[in-house]
Write an enzyme that holds these catalytic residues in place. Sequence first.
Site, PDB file in Angstrom:
ATOM      1  N   CYS A  13     120.318  29.027  66.203  1.00 22.54           N
ATOM      2  CA  CYS A  13     120.020  30.224  67.011  1.00 22.54           C
ATOM      3  C   CYS A  13     119.278  31.248  66.148  1.00 22.54           C
ATOM      4  O   CYS A  13     118.269  31.827  66.561  1.00 22.54           O
ATOM      5  CB  CYS A  13     121.304  30.870  67.535  1.00 22.54           C
ATOM      6  SG  CYS A  13     122.287  29.793  68.571  1.00 22.54           S
ATOM      7  N   CYS A  35     121.700  67.661  33.981  1.00 24.24           N
ATOM      8  CA  CYS A  35     120.384  68.093  33.460  1.00 24.24           C
ATOM      9  C   CYS A  35     119.278  67.524  34.345  1.00 24.24           C
ATOM     10  O   CYS A  35     118.318  68.214  34.709  1.00 24.24           O
ATOM     11  CB  CYS A  35     120.177  67.605  32.027  1.00 24.24           C
ATOM     12  SG  CYS A  35     121.382  68.225  30.852  1.00 24.24           S
ATOM     13  N   CYS A  71     138.754  57.046  35.143  1.00 28.30           N
ATOM     14  CA  CYS A  71     138.291  56.699  33.792  1.00 28.30           C
ATOM     15  C   CYS A  71     137.087  55.766  33.895  1.00 28.30           C
ATOM     16  O   CYS A  71     136.657  55.394  34.980  1.00 28.30           O
ATOM     17  CB  CYS A  71     139.402  56.024  33.004  1.00 28.30           C
ATOM     18  SG  CYS A  71     139.887  54.476  33.784  1.00 28.30           S
ATOM     19  N   CYS A 114     137.179  52.508  36.015  1.00 29.89           N
ATOM     20  CA  CYS A 114     136.911  52.665  37.461  1.00 29.89           C
ATOM     21  C   CYS A 114     135.416  52.523  37.699  1.00 29.89           C
ATOM     22  O   CYS A 114     134.963  51.823  38.605  1.00 29.89           O
ATOM     23  CB  CYS A 114     137.368  54.026  37.972  1.00 29.89           C
ATOM     24  SG  CYS A 114     139.127  54.340  37.762  1.00 29.89           S
ATOM     25  N   CYS A 117     129.599  10.861  49.056  1.00 27.03           N
ATOM     26  CA  CYS A 117     128.814   9.932  48.239  1.00 27.03           C
ATOM     27  C   CYS A 117     127.478  10.570  47.901  1.00 27.03           C
ATOM     28  O   CYS A 117     127.196  11.690  48.293  1.00 27.03           O
ATOM     29  CB  CYS A 117     128.587   8.630  48.983  1.00 27.03           C
ATOM     30  SG  CYS A 117     127.626   8.961  50.446  1.00 27.03           S
ATOM     31  N   CYS A 152     125.250  12.211  50.582  1.00 27.09           N
ATOM     32  CA  CYS A 152     125.592  13.581  50.993  1.00 27.09           C
ATOM     33  C   CYS A 152     124.885  14.583  50.076  1.00 27.09           C
ATOM     34  O   CYS A 152     124.323  15.581  50.520  1.00 27.09           O
ATOM     35  CB  CYS A 152     127.102  13.822  50.893  1.00 27.09           C
ATOM     36  SG  CYS A 152     128.071  12.739  51.917  1.00 27.09           S
ATOM     37  N   ASP A 187     134.908   1.001  58.940  1.00 24.02           N
ATOM     38  CA  ASP A 187     133.623   1.441  59.481  1.00 24.02           C
ATOM     39  C   ASP A 187     132.693   0.240  59.294  1.00 24.02           C
ATOM     40  O   ASP A 187     132.919  -0.574  58.403  1.00 24.02           O
ATOM     41  CB  ASP A 187     133.146   2.649  58.664  1.00 24.02           C
ATOM     42  CG  ASP A 187     131.816   3.172  59.151  1.00 24.02           C
ATOM     43  OD1 ASP A 187     131.640   3.220  60.381  1.00 24.02           O
ATOM     44  OD2 ASP A 187     130.964   3.513  58.323  1.00 24.02           O
ATOM     45  N   ASP A 218     131.725   9.468  58.159  1.00 22.40           N
ATOM     46  CA  ASP A 218     133.106   9.302  58.616  1.00 22.40           C
ATOM     47  C   ASP A 218     134.097  10.123  57.794  1.00 22.40           C
ATOM     48  O   ASP A 218     135.273   9.836  57.782  1.00 22.40           O
ATOM     49  CB  ASP A 218     133.506   7.818  58.618  1.00 22.40           C
ATOM     50  CG  ASP A 218     132.956   7.079  57.421  1.00 22.40           C
ATOM     51  OD1 ASP A 218     132.770   7.734  56.387  1.00 22.40           O
ATOM     52  OD2 ASP A 218     132.689   5.879  57.524  1.00 22.40           O
TER      53      ASP A 218
END
Length: 1498
Positions: free
Chosen positions: A181, A288, A387, A390, A498, A501, A1043, A1303
């Site tokens: 989109c 200054c 201090c 911060c 693997c 990917c 698979d 898978d």
Amino acid sequence: MEAKSIVIVVGGMTCSSCAQTIEQHVGKINGVHNIKVSLEEKNAVIIYDSKLQTPGTLQEAIHDMGFDAILADSNPQPVLPDTVFLTIPTQSTLTSKQIRSTLLKNKGILDVKMSSDQKTAVVTFISSIINGKQIIQMVPGVDLSTSAPEVAPGTCEDASWSQASSVVLRLKIEGMTCHSCTSTIEGKIGKLQGIQRIKVSLDNQEAVVMYQPHLITAEEIKHQIEAAGFIASFKKQPRPLKLSAVDLERLKNAQAKGSETILKENSKNANDTKTIVFRIDGMHCNSCVLNIQSTISTLPSVTNIVVSLEKKSAIINYNPNLISIDVLRKAIEAVSPETFKVSLPDEYENVALFTTLASPLKSPVALRDASQPLTQVVVINIEGMTCNSCVQSIEGVISQKAGVKSIHVSLPNHNGTIEYDPLQTCPEDLQSSIEDMGFDASLSAKAELPVVITRPSPEVQLESHKTEPPSKVSPLHVAKCETKTISKCYVQVTGMTCASCVANIERNLRREDGIHSILVALMAGKAEVRYNPAITHPSAIAELIRELGFGATVMENCDEGDGILELVVRGMTCASCVHKIESTLMKTNGVLYCSVALATNKAHIKYDPEIIGPRDIIQMIKDLGFTTSLVKKDKSASHLDHKQEIRQWRRSFLVSLVFCIPVMGLMIYMMIMDSQLADAHTHHNMSTEEMEALHSSMFLERQLLPGLSVMNFLSFLLCVPVQMFGGWHFYIQAYKALKHKTANMDVLIVLATSIAFVYSFVILLVAMAEKAKSNPVTFFDTPPMLFVFISLGRWLEHVAKGKTSEALARLISLQATEATIVTLGPDNILLSEEQVDVELVQRGDIVKVIPGGKFPVDGRVIEGHSMVDESLITGEAMPVTKKPGNTVIAGSINQNGSLLISATHVGADTTLSQIVKLVEEAQTSKAPIQQFADKLSGYFVPFIVAVSVVTLFAWIIIGFVDFEIVEKYFLGYNKSISAAEVIIRFAFQASITVLCIACPCSLGLATPTAVMVGTGVGAQNGILIKGGEPLEMAHKVKVVVFDKTGTITHGTPEVMQVRFLVESNQIPHNKMLAIVGTAESNSEHPLGVAITKYCKKELDSETLGTCTDFQVVPGCGISCKVTNIEALLYRKNKMIEENNIKNVTLVKIEEDVEESMQPALIIDADLPTTLTSQKYSVLIGNREWMNRNGLLVKSEVDKAMTEHERRGRTAVLAAIDGVLCGLIAIADTVKPEAELAVYTLKSMGLEVVLMTGDNSKTARSVASQVGITKVFAEVLPSHKVAKVKQLQDEGKRVAMVGDGINDSPALAMANVGIAIGTGTDVAIEAADVVLIKDDLMDVVASIDLSRKTVKRIRINFVFALIYNLIGVPIAAGVFLPIGLVLQPWMGSAAMAASSVSVVLSSLLLKMYQKPSSEKLEFQARGQIRHKSPSEISVHIGIDETGTGSPKLSLMDRIINYSRASINSLFSDKRSVNSIVLNEPDKHSLLVGDFGEDDDTAL
């Protein structure tokens, strides 16, 4: 005119002159704006005019030069142009038409439009090719438009004034659901004229648009977004970025007077502004700065002032007609407290005071160059800072936010000045971020200060606050600026399984705008992305990765980007040496932190590995005159071999033993003397008084003091050191346990020994106080004996434990310690080589590995051929061939050839380090059964203490009620001791023995030792089991789901058969293969790749002919023209003549030879020496493609195709010059071991299921080959999870075996996910078990190993529990009547034995052997057979049970009953609402087992 960019992969380039030739040739083509050819990346990036050229014509142009050209991406990317306004002076010699034609002749200029008054030219150009400065130089006399063009009478002044300015618009967008989109909106709106930049955020549901209001309106933008189908509303009314008070004043004047003269005057004044830089000394703080700025900016002649405290400078825009430099200088010096010294810096003295484009704070800014990110400055008031820390924490957090360029927080002024990109963030967001940190923040009353930064470089403060005209910006500076703005982020990526990917993520992200490079580490699950923060930001990058289907989170404060170096520096003598090193390093670009300690000679350095490497740092320190070396880290697995614990317990045992031996001697002596006395009493009828006298006259019983005998005194002396030194460790551990309100083994031991010691000591003191005549009975002998046996047990236990983690220690020891780094010259000539520590290897280094050497890092081979032994990492016994382009794994051993590799992953990112980490985590993780044991141990200790107390009181009561029992069984009882003392002594002995014998240790050791050995043995066999849970769960598995693609099959299609449909005298078979192979060489489709590979193999050639006019019709086929195959055939024919045996061109891969095949062909026609190139028209595709092109497919060919398709193959037709001449059958082949693996799993009592997204024919064919009877076909990746869930809902434990490409969700959903990798493609995230080798027999091995391990855990538990169940009652004296009585020392010996026996039992797992294929094949001989199609039940799609399927009425059931088979209705309650499309298979009706789901149920 629309400019587009395309990437073409160019093959065949050998040197840089090839690249130059292509650039020169293609660059001349009409319509090509720019071409950049990269020899390293082997590609050409072309920016072209889409009206004049297409990707195809450009590809062909490169082809015609003799190079291979393939389109990397069929969709060209639009190039967003930039616009610049040119003012044409009235006295110009050129007409507007001449100017337009002059400009359009130049590459990079897309369009030139003239204003109606012919005084302004709007030039649209591509900023990456050309810039504003170059455009001005093309046309003499013109200038960049700095103010608005003159207003024609009657036109709207507003519009003309905003012409040179841009407006930022924020829109709220509803209805976006995903990244596509945002891309749609960005793509659509970005193309509109007048839009300069757009960024759409999915998370914030908003769009930030920067546009030119004279070209497009805000309403029009909103309307266009709504036309794309989204709801848009204005978040903030559009606000001009750069109109200031001065301009608004001018506009008012212009409107009031309506005359051109004032406008002309104003524009003239604006053009007369000059810029001066002063050096100011004497400024101390921000007040200054503010003082000078506020005072000077009130001067009417000053349009702008920027003062920098750090650079001690002031940049002032002023009108020289109204004020001089000297007066300005004096004005600054007069500012309170009148202590400032003002001078012109040397470097600016000679610089012409150039005309400014605009004032950053007050005046409008001209359109910027593309490389100039727009910046605004906001001041936020911050309260609550106390201090400097911060300040640092605010600066640290806010500077990390997307869009923030710089931040400076002032503690005294309580504010923060932030420079930011308004397209990426806004002041309100920054304010809320500061508030989230716990400070109060409010926006300062000061307006936001827009600044255009041309060169965000820290060198000159001037550049960060003023706008330099583009004419002053050199291209070098622009390039420098771009490299400076590259940021780096780390993204944690989950769901990668693997290498594909990894490739998928890297490929897709490289295409995205603003991303310079990406490196994904699979094992670490981490992506390192370098990006341009002006275009994108980390959360958008993570979103892009999520769009690809992976989990992605930005790693906040990821220090992994910083390298850390620990060095030993020798030769430092004093603090100045330290300072010298620190200051030199801190000045170096890329060094983030450096600390050197003189006392320890150590240096701790943090650096950015992108900029500098460890070797460079070491060299710098050496150049300063010091010697340096790495701090040696402990690379061995010393934490795993338990050496320290073994040493500690051995020492403890020896100390206790030294003191225990005399105690035992005394005890034995006393026992012998007592038995002699007893004999004398029975045989010699001595009276009791005589016995007592004799007893007390013995040497050991003589009293040194009243109540203190020699025996007790010696025992006390020997017991104290043992109690103090031998028991020291136990006391510490027991104290820690009790402090945390837990009780462990050590608590029991401390209780037993302390009670014995304290009881004896108190009794002794009481006796001495009473000056007793008879000596009291003490337990001083118990603690030494206990500690001896316990420390012996612990020592043996740690020795055994050290053995359990041997596998991991061996993995760690694989890591090489040194690497040989080489420097290569042109053409890979070796210039130099040096030995360095493996920690000093940087990514991108060239490493040389000699035969017999270990690979120090993961890398890619760039030169050399060799065999590599990866057995210790992958379990692969055979060496693997490595040639250029192949990847190598750290820790594997190079065998016969020398290799040069380029390091890709170093240090903790190497595969070996990740495997080690994985195994370490697995060995420390707990199995569920162990959690039960831990729970038991928690209650065990308090329970034993209670039993011990009960035993104590029980025996005291029994003793006083019936003294004879105690008298009878109490060893060494003599009448000289009082009855009460005997009873108490006996009761104490029994209760201490109970404490000693009880052992929660053996319970605690039962599981972890077995898990440790099990996972270690697995790792050695290439099976990585991620911890105790999967190890325990795997043995409960009842269903194994495979698979298909890449798991049961190889995953890459191969040509199974080629059938020639024409006589060889018409088209020789070699020729047909050459033509078909060449035609498919341009195809990226897997089938096309398979055909090309096959043809190359048959023709024995790496190169084929030339392919032109290549067209793909998805789902149908390809068409193209093929030339230049004659030379290839001529070479082939020569070879055939030389060796006539090789001339069989008939292809038959299968065993069953078909009769329709053509006979072997002998080619004897020699081709003429002058080869004439012929052009062939080629069509390759399915039936429909042939019919569409007017070719008739004969019935016998159709029949052959149908037969192939029935067998699960893809049949493809090939036609040359309008003649159908070949049928090619292609299939994904089944792995050779698949059938045996399935048979073995079934013989182990498991149900095996095949699940695939492929069609039912192919699925049925593959299932019949491997012997699977239940198949789920046409299952979408997203539905695989539902399928696994469905099986689990039936109460079955499911193991899913997949290659992890699509898978991963199913692997994660299954009870045990088994990812089958190839080499290093280890499925890290989703799977519980990772098989490093691509071997299905490892699935069998992993389940077998799990069963063996769980069996061992159970045996261990039985050992431990039985021991405790029997030992405790014996110790408590339950079996006293049958004469079973234990001394405390016997209890502690038994306890030690139980722990050691459990560990030894676990170590037996080391004997585990993986079931060998040969043995299993021998057992299965003759029993494996292919299944007939009728035996296989195939279920299609997501199947009948969608989520929450409705309960059917009786009527529905009757209707379904008539539709479905009787058997499927009764045998499977889930198929009641199935609709049968055709007759169900008769076999499946008869065989109940296969009727689980209906045969073709939808």
